[in-house]
Write an enzyme that holds these catalytic residues in place. Structure first.
Site, PDB file in Angstrom:
ATOM      1  N   SER A 218       0.745  -1.244  -0.033  1.00 36.49           N
ATOM      2  CA  SER A 218       0.075   0.063  -0.204  1.00 36.49           C
ATOM      3  C   SER A 218       0.891   1.304   0.046  1.00 36.49           C
ATOM      4  CB  SER A 218      -0.971  -0.001   1.350  1.00 36.49           C
ATOM      5  OG  SER A 218      -1.479   1.212   1.335  1.00 36.49           O
ATOM      6  N   ASP A 229      -0.711   9.526  13.220  1.00 36.32           N
ATOM      7  CA  ASP A 229      -1.499  10.393  12.364  1.00 36.32           C
ATOM      8  C   ASP A 229      -2.276   9.853  11.241  1.00 36.32           C
ATOM      9  OD1 ASP A 229      -1.348  12.142  14.430  1.00 36.32           O
ATOM     10  OD2 ASP A 229       0.297  13.067  13.455  1.00 36.32           O
ATOM     11  N   LYS A 244       2.689  -3.540   7.450  1.00 37.63           N
ATOM     12  CA  LYS A 244       3.196  -3.853   6.164  1.00 37.63           C
ATOM     13  C   LYS A 244       4.837  -3.303   5.599  1.00 37.63           C
ATOM     14  CE  LYS A 244      -1.540  -3.472   3.989  1.00 37.63           C
ATOM     15  NZ  LYS A 244      -1.626  -4.702   2.955  1.00 37.63           N
TER      16      LYS A 244
END
Length: 347
Positions: A218, A229, A244
């Site tokens: 991703s 955040d 990931k």
């Protein structure tokens, strides 16, 4: 019918050459991919395939997911280049793949009956499975599916779930003018799937001699974007980008040739209608507008990029890159994939 059966005599002359050269002729058995036969394969399969141009044997994990299913079906369509198997986590996903014509293999009863026939000298071939059900965290499940594979495509990911009452609460807040972030949860956490499960797949691939791992990850995993955040990390308190990124770092250091693909936001729009834009290090999250692109990409186009990364291995080997797309009608529809990959900056 089974993939590859339409090209019955393809490469038959080369096959005879490979059989004469291979140390263990009987071990060369991905004949199912080039002459429509099935059988047991062993150590010499990968090198023999290289000799005669037999389709690469590829395992797609997460093949029951929305993007995984598109990658699985895309590779099945390219039967001259790939013999593809799918790995899923439950029976319903396996049935979904079976509807494409992929085989679940013979039942235990049929295999037992075949064994009895062979014992008395009668021909009886077991139907070799193209779909495997298992747990990516269990090496024994993965080994059965990954045996003799040339490449592994990892499309597994933690999937956040949303309770129905959360939808109601969020809609209600919007009606009264209040902002509210719906609360998600995971059945299997990103740590379990995106780290532990991904690592297990990489380890089994290395153990079995897989020659190329394509990991679909991703955007947002770079150090400057992957923080507390980031909204994706907040979903279900799963820190999905953290896990990931950890899996990516592990893959890059394990010694198996790899390609890591970071798609932008995934849409369900049709593929093959847009110009694909490539970048690195999450730069596209900031400069996509300057390039006339969006921050998203259709899942079908991600599936195409996966297939092209397998076909153009030399151009993307040991590379990590990001992909988004332009809107339909903006730019030129991407068709020359080698040219696209050559736009990547030098590593």
């Amino acid at each position: 019918g089974a993939q590859g059966h339409t090209n019955t005599m393809r490469g038959f002359g080369g096959l005879l050459l490979a059989l004469s050269l291979a140390e263990h002729a009987a071990a060369f058995a991905p004949l199912h991919a080039c002459i429509g036969l099935r059988g047991h394969r062993a150590v010499g399969a990968q090198s023999a395939r290289m000799l005669v141009g037999v389709p690469k044997e590829v395992l797609v994990t997460g093949a029951g997911g929305r993007t995984g299913f598109l990658a699985f079906t895309k590779l099945r369509e390219m039967e001259k280049d790939f013999y593809v198997k799918g790995f899923v986590h439950d029976k319903s996903s396996a049935v979904k793949l079976e509807r494409t014509g992929a085989s679940l293999g013979d039942s235990a009863a049929i295999m037992a009956a075949n064994a009895k026939l062979r014992k008395i000298g009668m021909p009886a071939e077991d139907d070799e499975p193209e779909v495997f059900i298992g747990d990516i965290r269990k090496a024994e499940d993965l080994r059965k599916a990954m045996e003799n594979c040339d490449a592994l495509v990892i499309l597994t990911s933690g999937v956040p779930k949303l309770r129905k009452r959360e939808i109601f609460k969020t809609v209600l807040c919007k009606l009264i003018g209040r902002q509210r972030m719906p609360k998600f949860y995971y059945n299997d956490t990103p740590e379990e799937i995106d780290w532990i499960g991904c690592k297990q797949q990489i380890d089994v691939a290395k153990e079995l001699g897989v020659e190329h791992i394509v990991l679909v990850s991703s955007m947002g995993v770079s150090e400057r974007k992957n923080n507390d955040d980031n909204m994706l990390n907040k979903i279900g308190n799963g820190n999905i980008l953290v896990w990931k990124a950890k899996a990516e770092a592990y893959l890059m250091g394990v010694g198996v040739p790899y390609t890591i693909i970071h798609p932008g936001g995934l849409s369900n729009k049709p593929g093959g209608e847009r110009e694909i834009v490539v970048g690195v290090n999450d730069d596209l999250l900031d400069n996509f507008a300057e390039l006339g692109a969006s921050r998203s990409i259709p899942r079908a186009d991600v599936a195409e990029v996966v297939a092209q990364a397998l076909l153009n291995k030399d151009l993307v080997i040991n590379r990590s890159f990001d992909i988004v797309s332009k809107e339909v009608g903006q730019g030129m529809v991407t068709k020359d994939w080698a040219a696209l990959f050559k736009k990547l900056p030098a590593p």
